[in-house]
Scaffold this motif. Structure first.
Motif, PDB file in Angstrom:
ATOM      1  N   GLU A 138       0.831  -1.212   0.000  1.00  0.00           N
ATOM      2  CA  GLU A 138       0.000   0.000   0.000  1.00  0.00           C
ATOM      3  C   GLU A 138       0.867   1.264   0.000  1.00  0.00           C
ATOM      4  O   GLU A 138       0.615   2.202  -0.752  1.00  0.00           O
ATOM      5  CB  GLU A 138      -0.915  -0.019   1.222  1.00  0.00           C
ATOM      6  CG  GLU A 138      -1.878   1.159   1.288  1.00  0.00           C
ATOM      7  CD  GLU A 138      -2.774   1.070   2.511  1.00  0.00           C
ATOM      8  OE1 GLU A 138      -3.086   2.134   3.057  1.00  0.00           O
ATOM      9  OE2 GLU A 138      -3.160  -0.047   2.909  1.00  0.00           O
ATOM     10  N   ASP A 139       1.905   1.278   0.838  1.00  0.00           N
ATOM     11  CA  ASP A 139       2.805   2.437   0.882  1.00  0.00           C
ATOM     12  C   ASP A 139       3.558   2.597  -0.432  1.00  0.00           C
ATOM     13  O   ASP A 139       3.760   3.716  -0.912  1.00  0.00           O
ATOM     14  CB  ASP A 139       3.800   2.308   2.037  1.00  0.00           C
ATOM     15  CG  ASP A 139       3.149   2.498   3.390  1.00  0.00           C
ATOM     16  OD1 ASP A 139       2.068   3.133   3.456  1.00  0.00           O
ATOM     17  OD2 ASP A 139       3.711   2.000   4.389  1.00  0.00           O
ATOM     18  N   MET A 140       3.977   1.484  -1.018  1.00  0.00           N
ATOM     19  CA  MET A 140       4.688   1.555  -2.292  1.00  0.00           C
ATOM     20  C   MET A 140       3.760   2.083  -3.385  1.00  0.00           C
ATOM     21  O   MET A 140       4.171   2.894  -4.225  1.00  0.00           O
ATOM     22  CB  MET A 140       5.235   0.178  -2.670  1.00  0.00           C
ATOM     23  CG  MET A 140       6.186   0.206  -3.848  1.00  0.00           C
ATOM     24  SD  MET A 140       7.682   1.188  -3.619  1.00  0.00           S
ATOM     25  CE  MET A 140       8.694   0.062  -2.691  1.00  0.00           C
ATOM     26  N   ASN A 141       2.495   1.675  -3.362  1.00  0.00           N
ATOM     27  CA  ASN A 141       1.530   2.208  -4.342  1.00  0.00           C
ATOM     28  C   ASN A 141       1.333   3.710  -4.161  1.00  0.00           C
ATOM     29  O   ASN A 141       1.216   4.445  -5.140  1.00  0.00           O
ATOM     30  CB  ASN A 141       0.194   1.474  -4.232  1.00  0.00           C
ATOM     31  CG  ASN A 141       0.234   0.125  -4.896  1.00  0.00           C
ATOM     32  OD1 ASN A 141       0.992  -0.097  -5.828  1.00  0.00           O
ATOM     33  ND2 ASN A 141      -0.572  -0.799  -4.401  1.00  0.00           N
ATOM     34  N   ARG A 142       1.294   4.159  -2.908  1.00  0.00           N
ATOM     35  CA  ARG A 142       1.183   5.607  -2.649  1.00  0.00           C
ATOM     36  C   ARG A 142       2.403   6.354  -3.177  1.00  0.00           C
ATOM     37  O   ARG A 142       2.281   7.435  -3.738  1.00  0.00           O
ATOM     38  CB  ARG A 142       1.027   5.874  -1.152  1.00  0.00           C
ATOM     39  CG  ARG A 142      -0.376   5.780  -0.682  1.00  0.00           C
ATOM     40  CD  ARG A 142      -0.509   6.373   0.722  1.00  0.00           C
ATOM     41  NE  ARG A 142      -1.341   5.472   1.466  1.00  0.00           N
ATOM     42  CZ  ARG A 142      -1.050   4.903   2.616  1.00  0.00           C
ATOM     43  NH1 ARG A 142       0.067   5.187   3.236  1.00  0.00           N
ATOM     44  NH2 ARG A 142      -1.868   4.072   3.191  1.00  0.00           N
ATOM     45  N   LEU A 143       3.556   5.766  -2.969  1.00  0.00           N
ATOM     46  CA  LEU A 143       4.786   6.388  -3.461  1.00  0.00           C
ATOM     47  C   LEU A 143       4.776   6.474  -4.984  1.00  0.00           C
ATOM     48  O   LEU A 143       5.081   7.510  -5.562  1.00  0.00           O
ATOM     49  CB  LEU A 143       6.002   5.601  -2.969  1.00  0.00           C
ATOM     50  CG  LEU A 143       7.372   6.111  -3.361  1.00  0.00           C
ATOM     51  CD1 LEU A 143       7.590   7.529  -2.856  1.00  0.00           C
ATOM     52  CD2 LEU A 143       8.451   5.191  -2.811  1.00  0.00           C
ATOM     53  N   ALA A 145       2.250   6.627  -6.799  1.00  0.00           N
ATOM     54  CA  ALA A 145       1.189   7.540  -7.246  1.00  0.00           C
ATOM     55  C   ALA A 145       1.745   8.927  -7.551  1.00  0.00           C
ATOM     56  O   ALA A 145       1.104   9.725  -8.237  1.00  0.00           O
ATOM     57  CB  ALA A 145       0.085   7.622  -6.194  1.00  0.00           C
ATOM     58  N   MET A 146       2.969   9.216  -7.065  1.00  0.00           N
ATOM     59  CA  MET A 146       3.621  10.496  -7.398  1.00  0.00           C
ATOM     60  C   MET A 146       3.962  10.563  -8.879  1.00  0.00           C
ATOM     61  O   MET A 146       4.214  11.633  -9.409  1.00  0.00           O
ATOM     62  CB  MET A 146       4.927  10.677  -6.594  1.00  0.00           C
ATOM     63  CG  MET A 146       4.730  10.822  -5.130  1.00  0.00           C
ATOM     64  SD  MET A 146       6.236  11.190  -4.163  1.00  0.00           S
ATOM     65  CE  MET A 146       7.593  10.534  -5.060  1.00  0.00           C
ATOM     66  N   PHE A 147       3.985   9.419  -9.556  1.00  0.00           N
ATOM     67  CA  PHE A 147       4.338   9.340 -10.967  1.00  0.00           C
ATOM     68  C   PHE A 147       3.118   8.856 -11.752  1.00  0.00           C
ATOM     69  O   PHE A 147       3.056   7.696 -12.159  1.00  0.00           O
ATOM     70  CB  PHE A 147       5.511   8.369 -11.168  1.00  0.00           C
ATOM     71  CG  PHE A 147       6.613   8.504 -10.164  1.00  0.00           C
ATOM     72  CD1 PHE A 147       7.325   9.680 -10.026  1.00  0.00           C
ATOM     73  CD2 PHE A 147       6.940   7.434  -9.329  1.00  0.00           C
ATOM     74  CE1 PHE A 147       8.344   9.798  -9.094  1.00  0.00           C
ATOM     75  CE2 PHE A 147       7.955   7.537  -8.399  1.00  0.00           C
ATOM     76  CZ  PHE A 147       8.663   8.731  -8.279  1.00  0.00           C
ATOM     77  N   PRO A 148       2.122   9.727 -11.981  1.00  0.00           N
ATOM     78  CA  PRO A 148       0.863   9.269 -12.575  1.00  0.00           C
ATOM     79  C   PRO A 148       0.998   8.713 -13.995  1.00  0.00           C
ATOM     80  O   PRO A 148       0.195   7.900 -14.409  1.00  0.00           O
ATOM     81  CB  PRO A 148      -0.012  10.524 -12.562  1.00  0.00           C
ATOM     82  CG  PRO A 148       0.930  11.666 -12.443  1.00  0.00           C
ATOM     83  CD  PRO A 148       2.135  11.158 -11.732  1.00  0.00           C
ATOM     84  N   ASN A 149       2.012   9.115 -14.740  1.00  0.00           N
ATOM     85  CA  ASN A 149       2.153   8.653 -16.117  1.00  0.00           C
ATOM     86  C   ASN A 149       3.189   7.541 -16.256  1.00  0.00           C
ATOM     87  O   ASN A 149       3.622   7.242 -17.352  1.00  0.00           O
ATOM     88  CB  ASN A 149       2.527   9.823 -17.032  1.00  0.00           C
ATOM     89  CG  ASN A 149       1.439  10.875 -17.039  1.00  0.00           C
ATOM     90  OD1 ASN A 149       0.261  10.558 -16.922  1.00  0.00           O
ATOM     91  ND2 ASN A 149       1.828  12.127 -17.147  1.00  0.00           N
TER      92      ASN A 149
END
Length: 186
Positions: A138-143, A145-149
């Motif tokens: 979950e934390d890695m997915n949040r991290l 998410a900073m790179f949307p593309n």
């Protein structure tokens, strides 16, 4: 001291790159200090500083004497958090690069002179640790998410600590140079 201010954090990252180049055989340009999105397509590994925190356990260090008439506050102790991402499109090659990085950081968990550059040693860094910093999915997915593309890529995170940044403030002090004792009779 003045020319060192502002170079300690970048020196930590460059030291990690130099370590990887000398121990894992990476060449110049293979490792970049950029986000996985901004990394050049020719790079093999992105070493991305994504968070900087003050180390709360080391905040109460002693003040340092500067000459005979000054005191400097203790250095600012920092924890630097890095995301390490293999950039190859080929899964086997990417895993090989990630494994090489992890092996080097496992084999060299503490950076001391001569691995630390003079900039860091002169700033009071005697030893800096490279420690795996596991993230939940979950934390890695949040991290990421900073790179949307950018599609998720297998990555690992490390904390580099403590990185000491010396204070530029010096408080003047006056020392006791003479003590007079008067003794009287009653």
């Amino acid at each position: 001291m003045a020319e060192q201010i502002g170079t300690i954090i970048s020196s930590a990252g460059k030291t990690m790159i130099d370590l990887l180049k000398s121990q894992a055989g990476f060449a110049d340009g293979d490792i970049v200090m950029k986000s996985p999105v901004d990394a050049a397509t020719s790079a093999k590994v992105a070493l991305f500083l994504f968070q900087v925190q003050q180390n709360s356990y080391l905040r109460n260090a002693e003040q340092q004497e500067v000459g005979v008439d000054g005191l400097r506050p203790p250095p600012l102790p920092l924890d630097l958090f890095y995301l390490v991402t293999a950039l190859s499109q080929d899964p086997d090659t990417a895993l090989g690069h990630l494994e090489s990085v992890m092996r080097v950081f496992y084999d060299h968990p503490v950076l001391k002179p001569p691995l630390l550059p003079p900039t860091m040693v002169d700033a009071g860094n005697e030893a800096v640790r490279i420690t795996p910093h596991p993230f939940s999915l979950e934390d890695m997915n949040r991290l990421w998410a900073m790179f949307p593309n950018k599609a998720f890529s297998l990555s690992v995170t490390y904390v580099v600590s403590p990185v000491q940044v010396p204070s530029s403030r010096i408080a003047p002090i006056s020392r006791v140079v003479e003590k007079t004792i008067r003794v009287g009779s009653r």
